[in-house]
Design a protein around this motif. Structure first.
Motif, PDB file in Angstrom:
ATOM      1  N   PHE A 137      20.407  26.188 -91.004  1.00 40.07           N
ATOM      2  CA  PHE A 137      20.795  24.854 -90.553  1.00 40.07           C
ATOM      3  C   PHE A 137      19.870  23.768 -91.082  1.00 40.07           C
ATOM      4  O   PHE A 137      20.202  22.579 -90.955  1.00 40.07           O
ATOM      5  CB  PHE A 137      20.826  24.810 -89.022  1.00 40.07           C
ATOM      6  N   SER A 138      18.711  24.139 -91.639  1.00 37.66           N
ATOM      7  CA  SER A 138      17.845  23.122 -92.249  1.00 37.66           C
ATOM      8  C   SER A 138      18.454  22.548 -93.523  1.00 37.66           C
ATOM      9  O   SER A 138      18.064  21.470 -93.975  1.00 37.66           O
ATOM     10  CB  SER A 138      16.465  23.724 -92.548  1.00 37.66           C
ATOM     11  N   VAL A 139      19.422  23.279 -94.123  1.00 36.09           N
ATOM     12  CA  VAL A 139      20.077  22.797 -95.347  1.00 36.09           C
ATOM     13  C   VAL A 139      21.266  21.907 -94.969  1.00 36.09           C
ATOM     14  O   VAL A 139      21.291  20.719 -95.256  1.00 36.09           O
ATOM     15  CB  VAL A 139      20.528  23.991 -96.214  1.00 36.09           C
ATOM     16  N   ASN A 140      22.262  22.489 -94.337  1.00 36.39           N
ATOM     17  CA  ASN A 140      23.408  21.737 -93.824  1.00 36.39           C
ATOM     18  C   ASN A 140      24.159  22.620 -92.839  1.00 36.39           C
ATOM     19  O   ASN A 140      23.794  23.775 -92.608  1.00 36.39           O
ATOM     20  CB  ASN A 140      24.342  21.251 -94.962  1.00 36.39           C
ATOM     21  N   PHE A 141      25.210  22.064 -92.281  1.00 36.78           N
ATOM     22  CA  PHE A 141      25.951  22.784 -91.239  1.00 36.78           C
ATOM     23  C   PHE A 141      26.646  24.022 -91.803  1.00 36.78           C
ATOM     24  O   PHE A 141      26.668  25.087 -91.170  1.00 36.78           O
ATOM     25  CB  PHE A 141      26.975  21.843 -90.603  1.00 36.78           C
ATOM     26  N   GLU A 142      27.245  23.901 -93.014  1.00 37.93           N
ATOM     27  CA  GLU A 142      27.955  25.035 -93.599  1.00 37.93           C
ATOM     28  C   GLU A 142      26.999  26.182 -93.908  1.00 37.93           C
ATOM     29  O   GLU A 142      27.322  27.360 -93.672  1.00 37.93           O
ATOM     30  CB  GLU A 142      28.680  24.603 -94.879  1.00 37.93           C
ATOM     31  N   THR A 143      25.821  25.862 -94.422  1.00 39.36           N
ATOM     32  CA  THR A 143      24.836  26.912 -94.715  1.00 39.36           C
ATOM     33  C   THR A 143      24.351  27.568 -93.428  1.00 39.36           C
ATOM     34  O   THR A 143      24.098  28.781 -93.393  1.00 39.36           O
ATOM     35  CB  THR A 143      23.636  26.317 -95.478  1.00 39.36           C
ATOM     36  N   GLY A 144      24.251  26.775 -92.368  1.00 36.19           N
ATOM     37  CA  GLY A 144      23.876  27.354 -91.087  1.00 36.19           C
ATOM     38  C   GLY A 144      24.903  28.349 -90.587  1.00 36.19           C
ATOM     39  O   GLY A 144      24.563  29.416 -90.056  1.00 36.19           O
ATOM     40  N   LEU A 145      26.195  28.006 -90.754  1.00 40.67           N
ATOM     41  CA  LEU A 145      27.246  28.942 -90.359  1.00 40.67           C
ATOM     42  C   LEU A 145      27.201  30.211 -91.202  1.00 40.67           C
ATOM     43  O   LEU A 145      27.428  31.321 -90.695  1.00 40.67           O
ATOM     44  CB  LEU A 145      28.621  28.268 -90.485  1.00 40.67           C
ATOM     45  N   TRP A 146      26.910  30.058 -92.490  1.00 37.29           N
ATOM     46  CA  TRP A 146      26.773  31.238 -93.352  1.00 37.29           C
ATOM     47  C   TRP A 146      25.597  32.099 -92.891  1.00 37.29           C
ATOM     48  O   TRP A 146      25.697  33.340 -92.902  1.00 37.29           O
ATOM     49  CB  TRP A 146      26.598  30.808 -94.799  1.00 37.29           C
ATOM     50  N   ALA A 147      24.507  31.484 -92.500  1.00 34.39           N
ATOM     51  CA  ALA A 147      23.358  32.240 -92.014  1.00 34.39           C
ATOM     52  C   ALA A 147      23.715  33.024 -90.748  1.00 34.39           C
ATOM     53  O   ALA A 147      23.305  34.185 -90.583  1.00 34.39           O
ATOM     54  CB  ALA A 147      22.184  31.298 -91.741  1.00 34.39           C
ATOM     55  N   ILE A 148      24.479  32.391 -89.859  1.00 40.47           N
ATOM     56  CA  ILE A 148      24.923  33.102 -88.652  1.00 40.47           C
ATOM     57  C   ILE A 148      25.797  34.292 -89.030  1.00 40.47           C
ATOM     58  O   ILE A 148      25.662  35.397 -88.472  1.00 40.47           O
ATOM     59  CB  ILE A 148      25.677  32.143 -87.714  1.00 40.47           C
ATOM     60  N   ALA A 149      26.710  34.092 -89.982  1.00 38.85           N
ATOM     61  CA  ALA A 149      27.587  35.184 -90.412  1.00 38.85           C
ATOM     62  C   ALA A 149      26.779  36.328 -91.026  1.00 38.85           C
ATOM     63  O   ALA A 149      27.069  37.508 -90.781  1.00 38.85           O
ATOM     64  CB  ALA A 149      28.620  34.655 -91.412  1.00 38.85           C
ATOM     65  N   VAL A 150      25.770  35.995 -91.822  1.00 39.38           N
ATOM     66  CA  VAL A 150      24.921  37.030 -92.418  1.00 39.38           C
ATOM     67  C   VAL A 150      24.213  37.833 -91.338  1.00 39.38           C
ATOM     68  O   VAL A 150      24.175  39.081 -91.382  1.00 39.38           O
ATOM     69  CB  VAL A 150      23.900  36.390 -93.371  1.00 39.38           C
ATOM     70  N   TYR A 151      23.662  37.143 -90.369  1.00 40.56           N
ATOM     71  CA  TYR A 151      22.966  37.846 -89.287  1.00 40.56           C
ATOM     72  C   TYR A 151      23.914  38.767 -88.527  1.00 40.56           C
ATOM     73  O   TYR A 151      23.575  39.914 -88.216  1.00 40.56           O
ATOM     74  CB  TYR A 151      22.343  36.824 -88.340  1.00 40.56           C
ATOM     75  N   VAL A 152      25.124  38.278 -88.232  1.00 39.58           N
ATOM     76  CA  VAL A 152      26.092  39.089 -87.484  1.00 39.58           C
ATOM     77  C   VAL A 152      26.510  40.304 -88.291  1.00 39.58           C
ATOM     78  O   VAL A 152      26.577  41.433 -87.774  1.00 39.58           O
ATOM     79  CB  VAL A 152      27.315  38.224 -87.101  1.00 39.58           C
ATOM     80  N   ILE A 153      26.778  40.123 -89.579  1.00 37.73           N
ATOM     81  CA  ILE A 153      27.202  41.245 -90.427  1.00 37.73           C
ATOM     82  C   ILE A 153      26.115  42.308 -90.507  1.00 37.73           C
ATOM     83  O   ILE A 153      26.375  43.511 -90.353  1.00 37.73           O
ATOM     84  CB  ILE A 153      27.576  40.732 -91.834  1.00 37.73           C
ATOM     85  N   VAL A 154      24.886  41.891 -90.730  1.00 39.59           N
ATOM     86  CA  VAL A 154      23.786  42.837 -90.856  1.00 39.59           C
ATOM     87  C   VAL A 154      23.578  43.606 -89.550  1.00 39.59           C
ATOM     88  O   VAL A 154      23.380  44.830 -89.543  1.00 39.59           O
ATOM     89  CB  VAL A 154      22.495  42.103 -91.281  1.00 39.59           C
ATOM     90  N   GLN A 155      23.639  42.908 -88.422  1.00 42.03           N
ATOM     91  CA  GLN A 155      23.430  43.574 -87.142  1.00 42.03           C
ATOM     92  C   GLN A 155      24.591  44.500 -86.783  1.00 42.03           C
ATOM     93  O   GLN A 155      24.381  45.529 -86.140  1.00 42.03           O
ATOM     94  CB  GLN A 155      23.238  42.528 -86.036  1.00 42.03           C
ATOM     95  N   ILE A 156      25.806  44.150 -87.192  1.00 38.94           N
ATOM     96  CA  ILE A 156      26.946  45.044 -86.942  1.00 38.94           C
ATOM     97  C   ILE A 156      26.790  46.332 -87.736  1.00 38.94           C
ATOM     98  O   ILE A 156      27.009  47.436 -87.211  1.00 38.94           O
ATOM     99  CB  ILE A 156      28.267  44.331 -87.300  1.00 38.94           C
ATOM    100  N   VAL A 157      26.405  46.206 -89.004  1.00 35.11           N
ATOM    101  CA  VAL A 157      26.184  47.406 -89.823  1.00 35.11           C
ATOM    102  C   VAL A 157      25.084  48.274 -89.224  1.00 35.11           C
ATOM    103  O   VAL A 157      25.222  49.503 -89.125  1.00 35.11           O
ATOM    104  CB  VAL A 157      25.845  47.007 -91.268  1.00 35.11           C
ATOM    105  N   ASP A 158      24.002  47.645 -88.796  1.00 38.48           N
ATOM    106  CA  ASP A 158      22.898  48.415 -88.211  1.00 38.48           C
ATOM    107  C   ASP A 158      23.284  48.997 -86.857  1.00 38.48           C
ATOM    108  O   ASP A 158      22.968  50.162 -86.565  1.00 38.48           O
ATOM    109  CB  ASP A 158      21.667  47.516 -88.069  1.00 38.48           C
ATOM    110  N   GLY A 159      23.951  48.209 -86.023  1.00 37.46           N
ATOM    111  CA  GLY A 159      24.245  48.658 -84.667  1.00 37.46           C
ATOM    112  C   GLY A 159      25.370  49.669 -84.573  1.00 37.46           C
ATOM    113  O   GLY A 159      25.350  50.530 -83.680  1.00 37.46           O
ATOM    114  N   TYR A 160      26.363  49.593 -85.484  1.00 34.43           N
ATOM    115  CA  TYR A 160      27.533  50.460 -85.375  1.00 34.43           C
ATOM    116  C   TYR A 160      27.535  51.596 -86.400  1.00 34.43           C
ATOM    117  O   TYR A 160      28.388  52.494 -86.286  1.00 34.43           O
ATOM    118  CB  TYR A 160      28.810  49.646 -85.529  1.00 34.43           C
ATOM    119  N   LEU A 161      26.643  51.577 -87.373  1.00 38.93           N
ATOM    120  CA  LEU A 161      26.584  52.652 -88.357  1.00 38.93           C
ATOM    121  C   LEU A 161      25.254  53.392 -88.315  1.00 38.93           C
ATOM    122  O   LEU A 161      25.210  54.610 -88.126  1.00 38.93           O
ATOM    123  CB  LEU A 161      26.839  52.095 -89.767  1.00 38.93           C
TER     124      LEU A 161
END
Length: 369
Positions: free
Chosen positions: A275-299
Motif C-alpha cells: 500500500f506504500s506504492v498505491n491501492f492496486e499494489t496493496g491489493l496485489w500484496a494482499i492476494a500474494v499473502y493469501v495465496i502463499v498462506q493457502i498453499v502452506d496451510g492446505y498443502l
C-alpha cells in the motif's frame, strides 16, 4: 553397681531400640527420602531457571542435528556413499546457506532494510493518524520505539538474545552442538540409556526413535514451507511490482520457521509495503499473502501433520507466547519443536501402556461346547 542404679527390663529394652539419629532406622530413612525428593525438586526448579538459556541452546543444537540427520538420510536415497560423506555434504550446504543468508541480508540488503523501516514507520503513523481522526487519541511512533517495544514483549529473561552479537553467538553454539550430535547420535542416545534403570531402557529407545523421527519430519516440512513461502512471495511480489520483493521474500521465508506468529508479521510487512506504492499494489500484496498462506496451510501443513504429529494451532500459539515471554526469540523459535517432541513421547507412552495392558490381560476362555 548399687541397686539404685540398676536398670529394669523396660529400660534395657528401650536402650536396645534404635535412636532417631540412626540411619538404619526405617522411619528415619523413609523421612530422609521424602526430604531428599523435595530438596531435589527445589534444586531442579532453581537449576532450570538459572540454566534456561543454555538448556535451550542445547535443545536448539538437537533440532539442528535433526535437520542434518534428516538431510543425510534423504541424500542416502539418491547417493549411495557412506554416511560420513553424506553428512559432510549436507553440513556444508547448511553452513553455506546460513552464511549466504547472513551475508545477503547484512550487506546486500542493508539499504533496503533502512528503506523498509522508514516505509513501515510511515504506514503505521498513517494508520495511527487515521485512528486519531476517529477519537482514538494515539500518537505517532518512531522506528526505535517499535523495535524496543517488540523486544520487550518477547521477554527479558534472555535479553542478550536481542542483540546482534548475542544472537550470532547463540547461533554459532547451536550449529556447533548440532554438528557434534549429528556426527554420532547413537553415542549420546546410549549414554542417556546407560543412566536409566535397565527395565525401562527398551521403552526409552522406542520413545527416542519416535521422537527423532517426528523431529526429522517436522523440520523437513518446516524447511519445505520456508522455501515455498520465501520463493513464492519473492516471485509473486516481483510480478506485481512490489518494491523490495527479494527482502520481503527472505523475511517471509525466515519467519515461516515460526508458525502462526511468523505468518502474521510477514503478512503485515507485505501489505504495508504494497500500500506504500498505491491501492492496486496493496491489493496485489494482499492476494500474494493469501495465496502463499493457502498453499502452506492446505498443502504443506497437512502433509507435515500426517507424517509427524497433528498439533492444534491454539496449543502451538500458546506455547510460543509462553516461551517467547520467558526466553525471548530463541524460546519463540523452539516452542513448536518442543511441543511436537513432548506429544510424540506421550503418544509412544500410550502405545507402550496399551501393549503392556494387553500382555497382562488373560486370553478369553473358550465357549463351552
Amino acid at each position: 553397681m548399687s541397686d539404685e542404679h540398676a536398670l529394669d527390663a523396660d529400660e534395657l529394652e528401650q536402650l536396645d531400640q534404635r535412636g532417631p539419629a540412626e540411619l538404619n532406622d526405617p522411619f528415619v530413612r523413609r523421612e530422609m527420602k521424602k526430604a531428599a525428593v523435595w530438596i531435589g525438586m527445589a534444586v531442579g526448579v532453581a537449576a532450570l531457571v538459572i540454566l534456561a538459556e543454555p538448556l535451550l541452546l542445547i535443545f536448539g543444537g538437537v533440532v539442528f542435528a535433526a535437520i542434518l540427520d534428516g538431510g543425510t538420510r534423504l541424500l542416502g536415497r539418491v547417493l549411495p556413499i557412506g554416511r560420513g560423506w553424506r553428512l559432510l555434504i549436507v553440513s556444508l550446504v547448511a553452513l553455506a546457506f546460513i552464511a549466504g543468508t547472513i551475508w545477503f541480508a547484512g550487506f546486500q540488503l542493508t539499504a533496503e532494510f533502512a528503506r523498509l523501516r522508514d516505509i513501515v514507520t510511515l504506514q503505521i503513523n498513517r494508520l495511527l493518524a487515521l485512528g486519531a481522526t476517529y477519537g482514538l487519541g494515539v500518537e505517532t511512533v518512531q522506528p526505535q520505539q517499535l523495535f524496543e517495544q517488540a523486544m520487550s514483549s518477547l521477554g527479558r529473561l534472555t535479553s542478550a538474545v536481542s542483540s546482534v552479537l548475542g544472537g550470532l553467538t547463540n547461533l554459532v553454539m547451536i550449529v556447533v552442538i548440532g554438528l557434534f550430535i549429528a556426527v554420532e547420535p547413537r553415542i549420546y542416545e546410549r549414554g542417556i540409556a546407560w543412566m536409566l534403570p535397565s527395565d525401562i531402557r527398551g521403552r526409552y529407545f522406542r520413545t527416542s526413535d519416535r521422537v527423532g523421527k517426528t523431529l526429522r519430519h517436522l523440520m523437513a516440512g518446516r524447511l519445505l514451507g520456508m522455501a515455498v513461502e520465501g520463493v513464492g512471495t519473492w516471485l509473486l511480489l516481483l510480478m506485481g511490482g512490489v518494491p523490495m520483493a527479494a527482502l520481503l521474500g527472505l523475511l517471509t521465508g525466515i519467519l515461516a520457521f515460526l508458525p502462526n506468529i511468523g505468518a502474521i508479521v510477514s503478512g503485515l510487512l507485505i501489505i504495508l509495503i504494497g500500500f506504500s506504492v498505491n491501492f492496486e499494489t496493496g491489493l496485489w500484496a494482499i492476494a500474494v499473502y493469501v495465496i502463499v498462506q493457502i498453499v502452506d496451510g492446505y498443502l504443506i501443513v497437512p502433509y507435515v501433520a500426517k507424517k509427524t504429529v497433528d498439533l492444534a494451532p491454539a496449543l502451538v500459539l500458546g506455547a510460543q507466547v509462553i516461551f517467547g515471554a520467558l526466553f525471548g526469540i530463541i524460546g519463540l523459535a523452539l516452542a513448536d519443536p518442543l511441543v511436537a517432541m513432548i506429544k510424540a513421547a506421550l503418544d509412544q507412552k500410550s502405545v507402550d501402556d496399551e501393549a503392556a495392558a494387553e500382555a497382562e490381560t488373560p486370553p478369553p476362555r473358550p465357549a463351552p461346547a
